[in-house]
Design an enzyme around this catalytic site. Structure first.
Site, short mmCIF file in Angstrom:
data_model
loop_
_atom_site.label_atom_id
_atom_site.label_comp_id
_atom_site.label_asym_id
_atom_site.label_seq_id
_atom_site.Cartn_x
_atom_site.Cartn_y
_atom_site.Cartn_z
N GLU A 47 13.27 -0.43 -47.36
CA GLU A 47 11.82 -0.44 -47.62
C GLU A 47 11.31 1.01 -47.56
O GLU A 47 11.80 1.80 -46.73
CB GLU A 47 11.16 -1.27 -46.49
CG GLU A 47 9.65 -1.25 -46.44
CD GLU A 47 9.09 -1.87 -45.14
OE1 GLU A 47 9.74 -1.76 -44.07
OE2 GLU A 47 8.00 -2.46 -45.20
N ASN A 111 2.99 -2.14 -50.82
CA ASN A 111 4.33 -1.86 -50.30
C ASN A 111 5.27 -2.64 -51.22
O ASN A 111 5.33 -3.87 -51.16
CB ASN A 111 4.41 -2.34 -48.84
CG ASN A 111 5.72 -1.98 -48.19
OD1 ASN A 111 6.70 -1.69 -48.86
ND2 ASN A 111 5.74 -2.01 -46.87
N LYS A 128 4.97 -6.59 -51.23
CA LYS A 128 5.11 -7.25 -49.91
C LYS A 128 3.91 -8.13 -49.58
O LYS A 128 2.75 -7.67 -49.63
CB LYS A 128 5.29 -6.17 -48.85
CG LYS A 128 5.58 -6.66 -47.44
CD LYS A 128 5.86 -5.45 -46.54
CE LYS A 128 6.20 -5.83 -45.13
NZ LYS A 128 6.49 -4.63 -44.31
N GLU A 147 0.18 -0.97 -41.53
CA GLU A 147 0.39 -1.50 -42.89
C GLU A 147 -0.86 -2.20 -43.42
O GLU A 147 -1.14 -2.17 -44.61
CB GLU A 147 1.58 -2.46 -42.91
CG GLU A 147 2.90 -1.73 -42.82
CD GLU A 147 4.07 -2.60 -43.20
OE1 GLU A 147 4.09 -3.14 -44.32
OE2 GLU A 147 4.97 -2.76 -42.36
N CYS A 173 11.02 -6.43 -45.54
CA CYS A 173 10.93 -6.32 -44.08
C CYS A 173 10.32 -7.54 -43.37
O CYS A 173 11.01 -8.52 -43.15
CB CYS A 173 10.19 -5.05 -43.68
SG CYS A 173 10.49 -4.68 -41.94
N ASN A 198 12.10 -1.46 -42.19
CA ASN A 198 11.92 -0.40 -41.18
C ASN A 198 11.43 -1.14 -39.94
O ASN A 198 10.27 -1.58 -39.92
CB ASN A 198 10.81 0.58 -41.58
CG ASN A 198 11.18 1.54 -42.69
OD1 ASN A 198 11.58 2.66 -42.46
ND2 ASN A 198 11.01 1.09 -43.92
N1 CDV Z 1 8.09 -2.74 -41.69
C1 CDV Z 1 7.92 -3.93 -41.09
O1 CDV Z 1 7.47 -4.89 -41.69
N2 CDV Z 1 8.24 -3.99 -39.76
C2 CDV Z 1 8.06 -5.16 -38.96
C3 CDV Z 1 7.77 -4.81 -37.52
C4 CDV Z 1 6.48 -4.17 -37.35
C5 CDV Z 1 7.79 -6.05 -36.63
C6 CDV Z 1 9.29 -6.05 -39.00
O2 CDV Z 1 9.11 -7.27 -39.14
O3 CDV Z 1 10.41 -5.56 -38.83
#
Ligand code: CDV
Length: 315
Positions: A47, A111, A128, A147, A173, A198
């Site tokens: 990501e 994103n 996203k 975010e 993510c 991430n």
């Molecule tokens: N980049 C993300 O979406 N990170 C989230 C963290 C913040 C919980 C994740 O679900 O990994």
């Protein structure tokens, strides 16, 4: 003859604030070449793969944020070398980036992830949907997760593409924590889900041992792959970015729920696996034959209700 594809996850170590998109692209090209030398034909990158994970900082000057972190076109002059090298090597890939567009007279930011075919064409785009964190300034927090400030909720839904002789879907993510996202892809026949992430090692909202966060990451991946009879390839950006640590554990999970490959470091690292795409198709005909066994007449609340409520009859 079963459909086989060697697939790689290209994990990125830290990208600091001082690293440019050109620096990141150079490292992504190296990872792509390594994946190719391992025999892979499709690579999943993380990501927001061209920059540091910038939503950890409150930055009041949106023009500066746009200049440093957002792409107005993909590929851009800085990111073009990755697309050129992938085309030269005949490789497809998934990659995440911060997308800025002008639409209907306003600026929109997402994103985003794209699927790029071996001929260099962008065949699919996903924005996203599940944006974690907050939009307000929390100056006393050790780090922030903004975010909800920097991005809009994705507007393209969950789609799949016929791509490289398979049916592929994309997530980003935090989507991996929501079974609904995987199920919508599986209901369109997804045989492979590509996902970049991430994930901070520390939980911003409440104390949680780092090992437990990794445990959740692994069990979610195994459960989502198995229950949806799909290959799942997750690539993280990790290590200590300007002092803020994120975990690695990039992985490839088979439709059986078994971890087929997993990274060992928190740095640039490629893992790869021969994926039998028909394994996904087989499980969709047997254990997870949705048409034979699902009962959507009892699933109405999934789409009717957002937050949990105790109904009076249950009190
Ligand atoms: N980049 C993300 O979406 N990170 C989230 C963290 C913040 C919980 C994740 O679900 O990994």
């Amino acid at each position: 003859m079963s459909r086989q594809l060697k697939i790689a996850a290209a994990q990125l170590g830290p990208l600091h604030r001082s690293d440019t998109r050109r620096d990141a692209t150079r490292r992504l090209v190296e990872l792509l070449r390594e994946a190719h030398s391992m025999g892979a034909r499709f690579v999943v990158f993380p990501e927001l793969a061209f920059t540091t994970f910038f939503p950890r900082w409150w930055m009041p000057d949106q023009n500066e944020v746009d200049r440093l972190y957002f792409e107005e076109s993909i590929p851009s002059a800085d990111t073009q070398p990755l697309f050129d090298e992938a085309r030269r090597l005949g490789m497809g890939f998934y990659i995440g980036f911060a997308e800025k567009i002008e639409e209907g007279g306003r600026t929109r930011r997402f994103n985003t992830a794209i699927l790029v075919a071996p001929d260099g064409s962008v065949v699919g785009k996903y924005r996203k949907v599940h944006l974690p964190g907050h939009a307000d300034h929390k100056p006393d927090a050790a780090f922030q997760h903004l975010e909800k400030k920097y991005f809009e909720v994705g507007d393209l839904g969950f789609r799949v593409w016929r791509f490289m002789n398979m049916i592929a879907g994309m997530l980003i993510c935090n989507d991996r924590r929501w079974p609904e996202a995987f199920r919508v892809l599986a209901l369109q026949g997804a045989e492979l889900v590509a996902l970049g992430y991430n994930t901070p090692t520390e939980n911003l909202h409440y104390p949680e041992p780092p090992a437990l966060r990794v445990h959740h990451h692994l069990i979610m991946a195994q459960a989502m792959a198995f229950q949806n009879a799909t290959w799942l390839v997750e690539a993280g950006k990790c290590g200590s970015e300007d002092g803020f640590r994120m975990f690695g554990h990039s992985l490839i999970v088979a439709p059986t729920g078994e971890i087929a490959a997993k990274s060992l470091t928190e740095d640039d690292e490629v893992i790869a696996c021969h994926c039998d795409l028909d394994l996904a198709a087989d499980l969709k005909r047997t254990m997870f034959n949705f048409a034979a066994h699902r009962r959507p007449e009892h699933y109405g609340l999934i789409v009717e209700r957002v937050g949990a409520q105790v109904t009076p009859a249950n009190e």
